[in-house]
Design a protein around this motif. Structure first.
Motif, PDB file in Angstrom:
ATOM      1  N   GLY A 112       0.804  -1.217   0.000  1.00  0.00           N
ATOM      2  CA  GLY A 112       0.000   0.000   0.000  1.00  0.00           C
ATOM      3  C   GLY A 112       0.834   1.261   0.000  1.00  0.00           C
ATOM      4  O   GLY A 112       1.952   1.305  -0.518  1.00  0.00           O
ATOM      5  N   SER A 113       0.289   2.296   0.632  1.00  0.00           N
ATOM      6  CA  SER A 113       0.907   3.610   0.556  1.00  0.00           C
ATOM      7  C   SER A 113       0.809   4.325   1.892  1.00  0.00           C
ATOM      8  O   SER A 113       0.117   3.883   2.808  1.00  0.00           O
ATOM      9  CB  SER A 113       0.225   4.453  -0.535  1.00  0.00           C
ATOM     10  N   VAL A 114       1.516   5.445   1.967  1.00  0.00           N
ATOM     11  CA  VAL A 114       1.445   6.332   3.125  1.00  0.00           C
ATOM     12  C   VAL A 114       1.080   7.720   2.602  1.00  0.00           C
ATOM     13  O   VAL A 114       1.147   7.995   1.397  1.00  0.00           O
ATOM     14  CB  VAL A 114       2.777   6.377   3.896  1.00  0.00           C
ATOM     15  N   THR A 115       0.700   8.587   3.509  1.00  0.00           N
ATOM     16  CA  THR A 115       0.350   9.945   3.113  1.00  0.00           C
ATOM     17  C   THR A 115       1.572  10.663   2.549  1.00  0.00           C
ATOM     18  O   THR A 115       2.641  10.646   3.152  1.00  0.00           O
ATOM     19  CB  THR A 115      -0.189  10.728   4.324  1.00  0.00           C
ATOM     20  N   ARG A 116       1.406  11.266   1.394  1.00  0.00           N
ATOM     21  CA  ARG A 116       2.502  12.018   0.772  1.00  0.00           C
ATOM     22  C   ARG A 116       2.585  13.403   1.419  1.00  0.00           C
ATOM     23  O   ARG A 116       1.583  14.115   1.511  1.00  0.00           O
ATOM     24  CB  ARG A 116       2.270  12.169  -0.727  1.00  0.00           C
ATOM     25  N   THR A 117       3.765  13.751   1.878  1.00  0.00           N
ATOM     26  CA  THR A 117       3.957  15.064   2.499  1.00  0.00           C
ATOM     27  C   THR A 117       5.066  15.823   1.787  1.00  0.00           C
ATOM     28  O   THR A 117       5.816  15.256   0.985  1.00  0.00           O
ATOM     29  CB  THR A 117       4.303  14.928   3.990  1.00  0.00           C
ATOM     30  N   PHE A 118       5.164  17.102   2.096  1.00  0.00           N
ATOM     31  CA  PHE A 118       6.190  17.958   1.515  1.00  0.00           C
ATOM     32  C   PHE A 118       6.907  18.714   2.636  1.00  0.00           C
ATOM     33  O   PHE A 118       6.451  18.723   3.780  1.00  0.00           O
ATOM     34  CB  PHE A 118       5.563  18.937   0.519  1.00  0.00           C
ATOM     35  N   ASP A 119       7.994  19.343   2.286  1.00  0.00           N
ATOM     36  CA  ASP A 119       8.791  20.063   3.276  1.00  0.00           C
ATOM     37  C   ASP A 119       8.162  21.433   3.543  1.00  0.00           C
ATOM     38  O   ASP A 119       8.679  22.469   3.145  1.00  0.00           O
ATOM     39  CB  ASP A 119      10.231  20.211   2.772  1.00  0.00           C
ATOM     40  N   ILE A 120       7.024  21.395   4.215  1.00  0.00           N
ATOM     41  CA  ILE A 120       6.288  22.612   4.562  1.00  0.00           C
ATOM     42  C   ILE A 120       6.432  22.847   6.060  1.00  0.00           C
ATOM     43  O   ILE A 120       6.141  21.940   6.854  1.00  0.00           O
ATOM     44  CB  ILE A 120       4.796  22.475   4.192  1.00  0.00           C
ATOM     45  N   PRO A 121       6.910  24.002   6.479  1.00  0.00           N
ATOM     46  CA  PRO A 121       7.100  24.259   7.911  1.00  0.00           C
ATOM     47  C   PRO A 121       5.837  23.991   8.726  1.00  0.00           C
ATOM     48  O   PRO A 121       4.767  24.500   8.407  1.00  0.00           O
ATOM     49  CB  PRO A 121       7.474  25.749   7.949  1.00  0.00           C
ATOM     50  N   GLY A 122       5.984  23.157   9.751  1.00  0.00           N
ATOM     51  CA  GLY A 122       4.879  22.881  10.662  1.00  0.00           C
ATOM     52  C   GLY A 122       3.893  21.825  10.210  1.00  0.00           C
ATOM     53  O   GLY A 122       3.007  21.436  10.979  1.00  0.00           O
ATOM     54  N   TYR A 432       4.109   5.474  11.099  1.00  0.00           N
ATOM     55  CA  TYR A 432       5.359   4.805  11.486  1.00  0.00           C
ATOM     56  C   TYR A 432       6.352   4.686  10.321  1.00  0.00           C
ATOM     57  O   TYR A 432       6.933   3.631  10.066  1.00  0.00           O
ATOM     58  CB  TYR A 432       5.055   3.413  12.042  1.00  0.00           C
ATOM     59  N   THR A 433       6.552   5.780   9.608  1.00  0.00           N
ATOM     60  CA  THR A 433       7.407   5.725   8.413  1.00  0.00           C
ATOM     61  C   THR A 433       8.894   5.637   8.739  1.00  0.00           C
ATOM     62  O   THR A 433       9.715   5.476   7.833  1.00  0.00           O
ATOM     63  CB  THR A 433       7.155   6.964   7.536  1.00  0.00           C
ATOM     64  N   ASP A 434       9.255   5.740  10.021  1.00  0.00           N
ATOM     65  CA  ASP A 434      10.667   5.631  10.393  1.00  0.00           C
ATOM     66  C   ASP A 434      11.038   4.232  10.884  1.00  0.00           C
ATOM     67  O   ASP A 434      12.106   4.019  11.439  1.00  0.00           O
ATOM     68  CB  ASP A 434      11.011   6.651  11.485  1.00  0.00           C
ATOM     69  N   ALA A 435      10.143   3.251  10.672  1.00  0.00           N
ATOM     70  CA  ALA A 435      10.356   1.915  11.234  1.00  0.00           C
ATOM     71  C   ALA A 435      11.091   0.964  10.288  1.00  0.00           C
ATOM     72  O   ALA A 435      11.372  -0.173  10.648  1.00  0.00           O
ATOM     73  CB  ALA A 435       9.006   1.294  11.604  1.00  0.00           C
ATOM     74  N   TYR A 436      11.438   1.426   9.077  1.00  0.00           N
ATOM     75  CA  TYR A 436      11.961   0.518   8.059  1.00  0.00           C
ATOM     76  C   TYR A 436      13.483   0.446   8.067  1.00  0.00           C
ATOM     77  O   TYR A 436      14.174   1.385   8.480  1.00  0.00           O
ATOM     78  CB  TYR A 436      11.460   0.961   6.678  1.00  0.00           C
TER      79      TYR A 436
END
Length: 453
Positions: A112-122, A432-436
């Motif tokens: 599957g997938s995870v939420t796509r984010t960008f380098d936006i402050p906060g 938990y995207t830092d678990a890999y």
């Protein structure tokens, strides 16, 4: 000799369809099936906005894997955090935090997938997602909490910030989320005599020039008119420049007092994919038309995790990450695993589009089944009929239908459960995207395991 081991990673639309077909078509003892998933349910993701608005209960869209399977599949409660395709080992972190190596002969990556984010402050600290069941339940509590606190507040500035809501993402998830939650607050405010309904403002923004472009111009414009008529302010060509705890800054310079930022601006493939060290297309595994990974024996990938060629469109197009594609890909991958197992010929994935449905809550909807454009009650009937028929168990179908009927007769309720009260629930907290494992960590682990043997 032990039977071949088939490992399916992920219990979304793609993974569950694959497992169900394998269970039906494998002979007794022909192969072992193992499914890796953190939860023993398949989440019916398209109905999450209705969970957030309270039309459906959370368990209605959590389809039990125990009920829908034939009990031939071993379910490992955990998440895959790395795959070594040379050693044919998948590393799994169980829900107890124990890390184990799971060997396989064939692996189906439907992570599957995870939420796509960008380098936006906060953004990561202040935005909420709508990708998981827990997030939908939390968002509902949070929105009602804003009404409760605003009603009790004597501070006009605080009241203004609590009664403005921003949803980022003009796709299906964002549009349906904004529509369903706006309907909830519109009905709820009638029970808050100290709140002026005119103070409640919902904003739907997207950097794209069109709302849900897949619908086509006519239905996209119709959907926008419905939203604006209901008081939702739709801004296109706009995104978030900065997010804070009490205000949000748009890229067009506007600064809104706001304590509710819901982020639905697309998805990215699971970080598991990066652990394979294979070629990717925009983060998704580059597979062939048979959904096999070139150069990796016994590896198949599909759904949001893979860039599956769209043979119907051609010109290098890949299938979009939708439930419709994932379900059909799951069946073809199951057939291709069986063909590999039995020395047969693999078949390519070719899809015929069945159309699109968008439920905007109440009697509002736009749909395009088989190219036929519909609006209003006919579109609503098609949208809900499609979702209802796609649910995999009679229990889930009964719950959803009962909830719809109850909501139609009794209306919305506005009760906060409070089960996550005072706990953080931002984009950082659910996926938990830092678990890999990194590719280097993965190789070191599998080599160490091989030496111990």
């Amino acid at each position: 000799m032990a039977p071949p081991r088939i490992l399916v990673v992920g219990a979304g639309f793609a993974g569950v369809e694959c497992v169900r077909r394998l269970e039906r078509r494998l002979s007794p003892g022909e192969a072992q099936i193992t499914l890796v998933t953190p939860f023993s349910y398949q989440l019916y993701l398209p109905l999450l906005p209705q969970v957030a608005s309270g039309v459906l209960t959370p368990q209605s869209v959590a389809v039990s894997l125990r009920r829908s399977s034939r009990h031939r599949t071993r379910i490992v409660p955990g998440g895959a955090i790395g795959v070594d395709t040379k050693a044919k080992i998948c590393v799994i972190r169980k829900i107890t935090d124990e890390i184990v190596n799971e060997p396989y002969d064939y692996i189906v990556l439907a992570a599957g997938s995870v939420t796509r984010t960008f380098d936006i402050p906060g953004l990561l600290d202040h935005a909420r997602g709508m990708k998981t069941l827990a997030e939908a339940a939390y968002v509902r509590d949070h929105v009602i909490e804003q009404l409760d606190v605003a009603d009790a507040s004597q501070d006009e500035a605080e009241r203004a910030s609590r009664l403005q809501f921003v949803v980022v993402g003009g796709g299906y998830a964002g549009t349906e989320t904004a529509a369903c939650l706006q309907r909830l607050t519109t009905n709820a405010v009638k029970h808050y005599p100290r709140l002026d309904p005119k103070l409640i403002k919902w904003h739907l923004i997207d950097i794209a020039p069109k709302l849900m472009p897949e619908l086509g111009d006519k239905l996209g414009v119709s959907a926008m008119k419905i939203l604006r008529k209901r008081g939702i302010e739709v801004s296109l060509g706009v995104s978030i420049a900065k997010a804070g705890g009490e205000e949000v800054t748009f890229t067009d310079g506007r600064v809104l007092p706001c304590r509710t930022l819901i982020w639905t601006a697309g998805v990215a493939a699971s970080p598991l994919i990066a652990t394979l060290g294979a070629e990717t297309v925009r983060g998704r595994l580059a597979v062939n038309a048979e959904m096999a990974l070139p150069g990796a024996d016994g590896v198949f990938a599909l759904g949001d995790a893979a860039a599956v060629p769209d043979l119907a469109k051609g010109d290098g197009a890949v299938c979009p990450p939708t439930a419709q594609h994932a379900m059909r890909q799951g069946r073809i991958v199951a057939d291709n695993v069986l063909a590999s197992l039995r020395g047969g010929t693999l078949q390519p994935y070719v899809h015929k589009d069945l159309g699109l449905v968008v439920d905007l809550g109440g009697r509002d909807a736009v749909s395009k089944p088989l190219g036929i454009e519909l609006q209003g009650i006919p579109a609503q009937a098609v949208a809900r009929g499609y979702h209802w028929s796609a649910l995999r168990t009679n229990v889930a179908k009964t719950r959803v239908l009962t909830n719809w009927l109850l909501n139609a007769v009794a209306g919305d309720d506005f009760v906060r459960t409070g089960f996550q009260s005072r706990k953080p629930a931002t984009l950082r907290d659910f996926e938990y995207t830092d678990a890999y494992l990194s590719p280097e960590e993965l190789v070191a682990r599998t080599e160490s395991a091989a030496k111990r043997k």
